[in-house]
Motif scaffolding. Structure first.
Motif, PDB file in Angstrom:
ATOM      1  N   ILE A  70       0.851  -1.186   0.000  1.00 35.93           N
ATOM      2  CA  ILE A  70       0.000   0.000   0.000  1.00 35.93           C
ATOM      3  C   ILE A  70       0.893   1.244   0.000  1.00 35.93           C
ATOM      4  O   ILE A  70       1.616   1.497   0.962  1.00 35.93           O
ATOM      5  N   PRO A  71       0.845   2.062  -1.079  1.00 27.92           N
ATOM      6  CA  PRO A  71       1.760   3.204  -1.192  1.00 27.92           C
ATOM      7  C   PRO A  71       1.176   4.537  -0.738  1.00 27.92           C
ATOM      8  O   PRO A  71       1.898   5.529  -0.675  1.00 27.92           O
ATOM      9  N   SER A  72      -0.131   4.578  -0.452  1.00 25.86           N
ATOM     10  CA  SER A  72      -0.774   5.866  -0.181  1.00 25.86           C
ATOM     11  C   SER A  72      -1.754   5.739   0.982  1.00 25.86           C
ATOM     12  O   SER A  72      -2.107   4.632   1.397  1.00 25.86           O
ATOM     13  N   PRO A  73      -2.244   6.882   1.498  1.00 25.99           N
ATOM     14  CA  PRO A  73      -3.182   6.841   2.626  1.00 25.99           C
ATOM     15  C   PRO A  73      -4.647   6.712   2.213  1.00 25.99           C
ATOM     16  O   PRO A  73      -5.536   6.856   3.055  1.00 25.99           O
ATOM     17  N   SER A  74      -4.944   6.423   0.959  1.00 26.28           N
ATOM     18  CA  SER A  74      -6.325   6.503   0.467  1.00 26.28           C
ATOM     19  C   SER A  74      -7.273   5.480   1.081  1.00 26.28           C
ATOM     20  O   SER A  74      -8.489   5.641   0.997  1.00 26.28           O
ATOM     21  N   MET A  75      -6.729   4.415   1.694  1.00 29.11           N
ATOM     22  CA  MET A  75      -7.600   3.407   2.313  1.00 29.11           C
ATOM     23  C   MET A  75      -7.460   3.374   3.836  1.00 29.11           C
ATOM     24  O   MET A  75      -7.897   2.426   4.489  1.00 29.11           O
ATOM     25  N   GLU A  76      -6.839   4.404   4.415  1.00 30.39           N
ATOM     26  CA  GLU A  76      -6.768   4.463   5.878  1.00 30.39           C
ATOM     27  C   GLU A  76      -8.177   4.604   6.462  1.00 30.39           C
ATOM     28  O   GLU A  76      -9.045   5.195   5.841  1.00 30.39           O
ATOM     29  N   ASN A  77      -8.465   4.106   7.650  1.00 29.97           N
ATOM     30  CA  ASN A  77      -7.536   3.398   8.514  1.00 29.97           C
ATOM     31  C   ASN A  77      -7.515   1.896   8.255  1.00 29.97           C
ATOM     32  O   ASN A  77      -6.787   1.155   8.921  1.00 29.97           O
ATOM     33  N   THR A  78      -8.304   1.440   7.288  1.00 31.88           N
ATOM     34  CA  THR A  78      -8.340   0.003   6.993  1.00 31.88           C
ATOM     35  C   THR A  78      -6.967  -0.491   6.574  1.00 31.88           C
ATOM     36  O   THR A  78      -6.483  -1.519   7.058  1.00 31.88           O
ATOM     37  N   LEU A  79      -6.335   0.237   5.659  1.00 31.91           N
ATOM     38  CA  LEU A  79      -4.999  -0.109   5.176  1.00 31.91           C
ATOM     39  C   LEU A  79      -4.072   1.069   5.411  1.00 31.91           C
ATOM     40  O   LEU A  79      -4.413   2.209   5.076  1.00 31.91           O
ATOM     41  N   GLN A  80      -2.903   0.775   5.960  1.00 27.03           N
ATOM     42  CA  GLN A  80      -1.911   1.805   6.230  1.00 27.03           C
ATOM     43  C   GLN A  80      -0.812   1.759   5.168  1.00 27.03           C
ATOM     44  O   GLN A  80      -0.587   0.724   4.530  1.00 27.03           O
ATOM     45  N   ILE A  81      -0.123   2.883   4.994  1.00 29.78           N
ATOM     46  CA  ILE A  81       1.013   2.917   4.073  1.00 29.78           C
ATOM     47  C   ILE A  81       2.017   1.828   4.456  1.00 29.78           C
ATOM     48  O   ILE A  81       2.329   1.646   5.631  1.00 29.78           O
ATOM     49  N   ASP A  82       2.486   1.099   3.446  1.00 33.95           N
ATOM     50  CA  ASP A  82       3.457   0.004   3.576  1.00 33.95           C
ATOM     51  C   ASP A  82       2.863  -1.301   4.084  1.00 33.95           C
ATOM     52  O   ASP A  82       3.594  -2.284   4.261  1.00 33.95           O
ATOM     53  N   ASP A  83       1.545  -1.354   4.319  1.00 35.71           N
ATOM     54  CA  ASP A  83       0.921  -2.657   4.565  1.00 35.71           C
ATOM     55  C   ASP A  83       1.122  -3.535   3.334  1.00 35.71           C
ATOM     56  O   ASP A  83       1.187  -3.037   2.200  1.00 35.71           O
ATOM     57  N   ARG A  84       1.175  -4.838   3.560  1.00 36.10           N
ATOM     58  CA  ARG A  84       1.192  -5.806   2.457  1.00 36.10           C
ATOM     59  C   ARG A  84      -0.106  -6.591   2.501  1.00 36.10           C
ATOM     60  O   ARG A  84      -0.497  -7.083   3.569  1.00 36.10           O
ATOM     61  N   VAL A  85      -0.768  -6.694   1.347  1.00 29.66           N
ATOM     62  CA  VAL A  85      -2.020  -7.443   1.281  1.00 29.66           C
ATOM     63  C   VAL A  85      -1.880  -8.584   0.285  1.00 29.66           C
ATOM     64  O   VAL A  85      -1.068  -8.531  -0.641  1.00 29.66           O
TER      65      VAL A  85
END
Length: 214
Positions: free
Chosen positions: A41-56
């Motif tokens: 995840i390179p951006s904050p567009s899905m916060e707080n579900t996904l954080q920057i640098d999360d791997r999915v």
């Protein structure tokens, strides 16, 4: 009676090792190409579900058997109008509207504004919040019907997401440019696996169960 077996020469293992490695690499390539793929995840567009640098981890096979459902987090090749890249960059968003859905902003009868899908207000507890303040479900009123074969997608961090609403606004309310074709969907993101402390399943939020079909 004792069965005597000829001991296999140890050197044969080293002869077979390149074959085993080749098979393992081939299996890994096939899995990545057709079944599962990791994305960061390179951006904050899905916060707080996904954080920057999360791997999915993304299931690339599931939509060969069915269409995306509301509430699922998907990876897709962004249209050129979205990314400026004809090859298409990988974007990750949440499916809000599927073909035929009537999506409106907003219901203001309760304590919080809510999107309305097919006449049913949608609670969205996953929308980004900070310091006790939650983003609005949209920064502009809209009233759209999702075309056949397309999806209306939005980021959970609504104020920091380049999504269907932003492109609906920028295109002069062109619903085709605002939505993404289903055939550009790469797959469904179904789990965060890294960092380990954030590992979790990306399930469909319960409020989507109450949304009727159009």
């Amino acid at each position: 009676m004792i069965d005597e077996q000829t001991e296999k020469p140890r050197s044969s293992f080293w002869k077979e090792l390149p074959i085993l490695l080749g098979v393992a690499i081939l299996v890994a390539v096939l899995v990545r190409a057709f079944v599962l793929q990791t994305f960061f995840i390179p951006s904050p567009s899905m916060e707080n579900t996904l954080q920057i640098d999360d791997r999915v981890l993304v299931n690339k096979l599931v939509y060969d058997f069915r269409s995306p459902h509301r509430g699922e987090v998907i990876v897709f090749k962004a249209p050129t109008e979205w990314s400026g890249n004809p090859a298409g960059e990988d974007f990750i968003k949440r499916v809000i509207g599927v073909p035929g859905d009537h999506v409106i902003c907003c219901d203001r009868t309760g304590p919080k504004e809510r999107l309305i899908i097919n006449g049913k207000p949608l609670d969205e507890p996953y929308i980004y919040s900070a310091n006790g303040e939650q983003d609005k479900p949209a920064d502009q009123d809209f009233d759209i019907t999702v075309p056949q074969g397309r999806l209306w997608v939005m980021g959970d961090h609504r104020s920091a997401s380049g999504d269907s609403l932003e492109h609906w606004q920028q295109s002069g309310q062109d619903i085709t440019e605002a939505t993404i074709p289903e055939d550009r969907v790469v797959g469904r993101a179904f789990t965060i696996f890294w960092p380990v402390g954030r590992a979790t399943w990306l399930t469909v939020p319960k409020p989507f169960d109450a949304i009727p079909n159009p």
